[in-house]
Motif scaffolding. Structure first.
Motif, mmCIF file in Angstrom:
data_model
loop_
_atom_site.group_PDB
_atom_site.id
_atom_site.type_symbol
_atom_site.label_atom_id
_atom_site.label_comp_id
_atom_site.label_asym_id
_atom_site.label_seq_id
_atom_site.Cartn_x
_atom_site.Cartn_y
_atom_site.Cartn_z
ATOM 1 N N CYS A 250 0.846 -1.177 0.000
ATOM 2 C CA CYS A 250 0.000 0.000 0.000
ATOM 3 C C CYS A 250 0.890 1.239 0.000
ATOM 4 O O CYS A 250 2.091 1.162 0.243
ATOM 5 N N CYS A 253 2.950 1.919 3.310
ATOM 6 C CA CYS A 253 4.133 1.069 3.492
ATOM 7 C C CYS A 253 5.201 1.420 2.457
ATOM 8 O O CYS A 253 6.390 1.460 2.764
ATOM 9 N N HIS A 278 -3.965 -1.319 2.906
ATOM 10 C CA HIS A 278 -3.091 -2.179 3.696
ATOM 11 C C HIS A 278 -3.869 -3.435 4.097
ATOM 12 O O HIS A 278 -4.967 -3.330 4.619
ATOM 13 N N PRO A 279 -3.313 -4.627 3.843
ATOM 14 C CA PRO A 279 -4.105 -5.857 4.003
ATOM 15 C C PRO A 279 -4.160 -6.398 5.425
ATOM 16 O O PRO A 279 -3.913 -7.578 5.655
ATOM 17 N N HIS A 284 1.849 -7.216 4.332
ATOM 18 C CA HIS A 284 1.930 -7.580 2.926
ATOM 19 C C HIS A 284 2.693 -8.878 2.753
ATOM 20 O O HIS A 284 3.638 -9.158 3.474
HETATM 21 ZN ZN LIG Z 1 0.687 -1.465 3.896
#
Ligand SMILES: [Zn+2]
Length: 332
Positions: A250, A253, A278-279, A284
């Motif tokens: 993302c 990050c 962001h997951p 990630h």
């Molecule tokens: Zn992220």
């Protein structure tokens, strides 16, 4: 009031208002309106370096390099500090965009960088030994962070093979901004950590004549894959196993300090392809980390059309039992 150059000149309230309003407009992409306000501010306070710095900044955003250079030179002429002024860095960027190499050298020196006397004085600065860095291609659009070699403080030669979606090529030279957004760290064999800045691209400085191909490989082992990357490099071009070198990050990050998987100096992967969100708490997926080897690899190749098939055939011929390729396609 400027008295014998000792007392700092304080801009008027109307200068501040016009300038603040202009930066709000810049944030909204309204460059024309912002330009009118900043020009008015410069008329109010022509002896203030910031008036011209702000105009130079606006022209940089607009990629109007003639104007950025002109405003930047007025800003540095009014500077009261010796080195480290961002005004000089922006002059360096504008001069590089215009290939005004004598001015670019002067700007980097005035900023406080060492510019060796290598190369022709009328050519680009050489031998500044700035090393590797990452650059975020198309930061305003579908951004992708790739690795490259710094040619000088404002240019990077792209040494990753950008993904087909980027519309970009290996070997391009990119003009980039001075303030990094993010860092990539690698750990060398002796355990020392190195950090590399991630710069934002401003614009393409020189295109690359070398097309990008995608191919599906069957590579029985990692060593088989490495052999293709080496063959391509020895031929003066590049192959990159996208199956292990690409990860999605993302924006937050991507713009922070992130570890890169391999740091042996040769593999400065992975490069990052941005994704919207962001997951969750697990973070990630890291490319190829600790997972079992999968023989089928999606590989990017940067090589001329006349060479690419011969390269792949030669790779298979060296070890026919463990290597195969199919579905070669030119993508960029
Ligand atoms: Zn992220």
């Amino acid at each position: 009031m400027r008295i014998f150059g000792k007392v700092r000149h304080r801009p008027s309230a109307s200068w501040r208002q016009a300038t603040d309003r202009a930066f709000t407009l810049i944030g909204d992409g309204r460059y024309e309106d912002a330009g009118a306000l900043l020009t008015r501010a410069a008329d109010m306070e022509p002896w203030l370096s910031e008036s011209w710095f702000n105009l130079a900044l606006l022209h940089k955003f607009r990629h109007d390099w003639e104007q950025a250079r002109a405003a930047g030179l007025r800003a540095v002429a009014l500077l009261d500090r010796e080195t480290g002024a961002p005004d000089w860095w922006n002059v360096g960027i504008a001069a590089t965009a215009l290939q005004d190499w004598p001015l670019a050298r002067r700007a980097w020196q005035a900023y406080g960088l060492k510019v060796p006397a290598e190369g022709s004085p009328s050519g680009p600065p050489a031998g500044m030994a700035l090393g590797s860095a990452a650059v975020r291609l198309s930061p305003e659009g579908e951004a992708e962070v790739v690795w490259g070699r710094r040619l000088d403080p404002a240019r990077i030669e792209v040494l990753s093979i950008p993904l087909p979606s980027s519309g970009r090529r290996w070997g391009e030279v990119v003009l980039h901004d001075g303030v990094p957004h993010g860092e990539r760290t690698t750990v060398a064999a002796d355990g020392t950590t190195r950090a590399y800045p991630v710069f934002d691209e401003i614009e393409l400085w020189a295109p690359s004549p070398v097309p990008t191909w995608v191919v599906l490989l069957e590579a029985a082992t990692e060593a088989d894959r490495d052999a293709l990357e080496r063959l391509a490099a020895d031929a003066g071009f590049a192959a990159e196993d996208w199956s292990s070198s690409v990860r999605l990050l993302c924006r937050t990050c991507s713009e922070s300090r992130m570890p890169s998987d391999e740091g042996d100096g040769e593999h400065l992967d992975p490069h990052d392809h941005s994704e919207p969100g962001h997951p969750g708490p697990l973070g990630h997926r890291t490319a190829g980390s600790g997972s079992l080897w999968v023989p089928e690899r999606e590989c990017g190749i940067a090589a001329p059309a006349a060479l690419v098939r011969g390269l792949l055939d030669g790779w298979v011929a060296d070890s026919p039992d463990s290597r195969e390729w199919r579905d070669l396609e030119e993508v960029c």
